[in-house]
Design an enzyme around this catalytic site. Structure first.
Site, short mmCIF file in Angstrom:
data_model
loop_
_atom_site.label_atom_id
_atom_site.label_comp_id
_atom_site.label_asym_id
_atom_site.label_seq_id
_atom_site.Cartn_x
_atom_site.Cartn_y
_atom_site.Cartn_z
N HIS A 136 -12.38 5.53 0.80
CA HIS A 136 -12.81 6.85 1.84
C HIS A 136 -11.99 8.03 0.85
CE1 HIS A 136 -7.98 6.73 1.64
NE2 HIS A 136 -8.33 5.28 1.95
N GLU A 154 -5.88 -1.42 -5.02
CA GLU A 154 -6.67 -0.43 -4.62
C GLU A 154 -6.45 0.94 -6.10
OE1 GLU A 154 -6.53 3.48 -0.89
OE2 GLU A 154 -5.23 1.55 -1.02
N HIS A 180 -8.12 10.41 4.93
CA HIS A 180 -9.53 9.73 4.99
C HIS A 180 -10.19 10.64 5.54
CE1 HIS A 180 -7.13 5.89 5.47
NE2 HIS A 180 -8.14 5.47 5.27
N ASP A 196 -3.19 7.05 -3.47
CA ASP A 196 -3.57 6.40 -2.76
C ASP A 196 -4.20 5.28 -3.45
OD1 ASP A 196 -3.59 4.12 -0.95
OD2 ASP A 196 -5.17 5.59 0.64
N ASP A 241 1.08 -1.23 0.00
CA ASP A 241 -0.07 0.21 -0.09
C ASP A 241 0.48 1.53 -0.64
OD1 ASP A 241 -1.80 1.47 0.13
OD2 ASP A 241 -2.94 0.73 2.03
N GLU A 264 -10.96 0.67 -2.39
CA GLU A 264 -10.35 -0.16 -1.45
C GLU A 264 -10.90 -1.22 -0.96
OE1 GLU A 264 -6.54 0.51 1.36
OE2 GLU A 264 -8.36 1.91 1.36
#
Length: 297
Positions: free
Chosen positions: A155, A280, A163, A95, A84, A188
């Protein structure tokens, strides 16, 4: 969203994608986890970005928030590996994450989370409800015979905020709130061979500074000042250990926790110890959505 902001999101996505796939190339049997994480963060810096959070590698039943401290000796063998990676440019975040199965036993599990992500991306546009996205992710993962992890979600991404709203569910939770033009979200999906519910483990090695008052001892104040450089984004214990040493860092983090200055983000694992995969991307919501972390690899 003005053009300058949009370009920062897009450029952060390019860096995050390149760093993620560079990290993927290092995920081989015999590799040391801490060395991969250090290399990924060095790549981010080389490309002109900064980590939006510490790069993380979570193994097997661990779904998220696993991050090496300075003494981590973990070596990859036949695990299922989640990487990640987050990047920001002036606070504008990308992200992304992927899974590598070094065991050769969980190809379908990896496909389940990746396909769930791809299917969700196909329906992203203003007006789509969050529940619809969750339903599609759930249906995709269960079609492979696995469980979506229900208490982890995608998110929103805000300026120096990793977030924010909206929370993008991995199952149909009946949420009728809709995506809006200009929303920046990370989708995600997590797929599990186990319960599809994660719980906290210990110890935490990722923290966020939430308050910069209430500590008096000099070393804790020095470490708090160092943590403030992240402007509210998460930081790794390992980063502090490199500057201050392990003993001083451990002491200061205890004091900062006691004073309510930091939130900790402990590793999360499937409560039935099922294997977990993750995929993600970051996307800017519009009629023609922009997947900032998309890649051709």
């Amino acid at each position: 969203m003005d053009e300058e902001t949009l370009q920062k999101y897009v450029d952060a996505g390019k860096i995050a994608s390149e760093a993620l796939h560079y990290g993927k190339s290092l995920i081989v049997k015999g590799a040391k986890v801490i060395e991969i994480l250090d290399a990924v963060e060095e790549k981010i810096a080389e490309l002109g970005g900064k980590p939006a959070f510490p790069a993380q590698i979570s193994l097997n039943e661990f779904a998220a928030h696993s991050c090496s401290d300075l003494n981590d000796e973990t070596i990859l063998s036949d695990q299922i590996v989640k990487l990640d990676v987050g990047v920001h440019l002036d606070g504008f975040i990308a992200d992304n994450a992927l899974t590598v199965d070094l065991s050769g036993k969980y190809n379908d599990l990896v496909k389940a989370s990746r396909e769930a992500l791809n299917n969700a991306l196909k329906v992203i546009k203003p007006g789509v409800t969050l529940g619809e996205i969750g339903k599609l992710i759930h249906e995709t993962i269960t079609s492979y015979g696995f469980a979506p992890v229900k208490n982890l979600s995608g998110h929103g991404l805000g300026e120096y905020q990793i977030h924010t709203k909206p929370s993008v569910p991995n199952f149909d939770n009946g949420n009728e709130n809709v995506l809006e033009e200009g929303d920046v979200i990370a989708i995600e999906p997590f797929a599990s061979t186990g319960a599809g519910i994660v719980q906290e483990s210990s110890p935490a090695t990722v923290f966020t500074l939430i308050n910069d008052t209430g500590v008096r001892d000099p070393i804790s104040r020095k470490i708090m000042i160092k943590a403030k450089e992240n402007k509210g984004l998460p930081f790794a214990k390992r980063w502090l250990e490199k500057d201050f040493g392990t003993a001083k860092t451990n002491f200061a983090l205890r004091m900062l926790r006691k004073a309510g200055c930091v939130d900790e983000h402990p590793p999360l694992f499937d409560q039935n110890k099922g294997m977990v995969s993750q995929a993600e991307h970051t996307v800017i919501v519009s009629e023609e959505p922009i997947i900032t972390t998309w890649h051709e690899k």
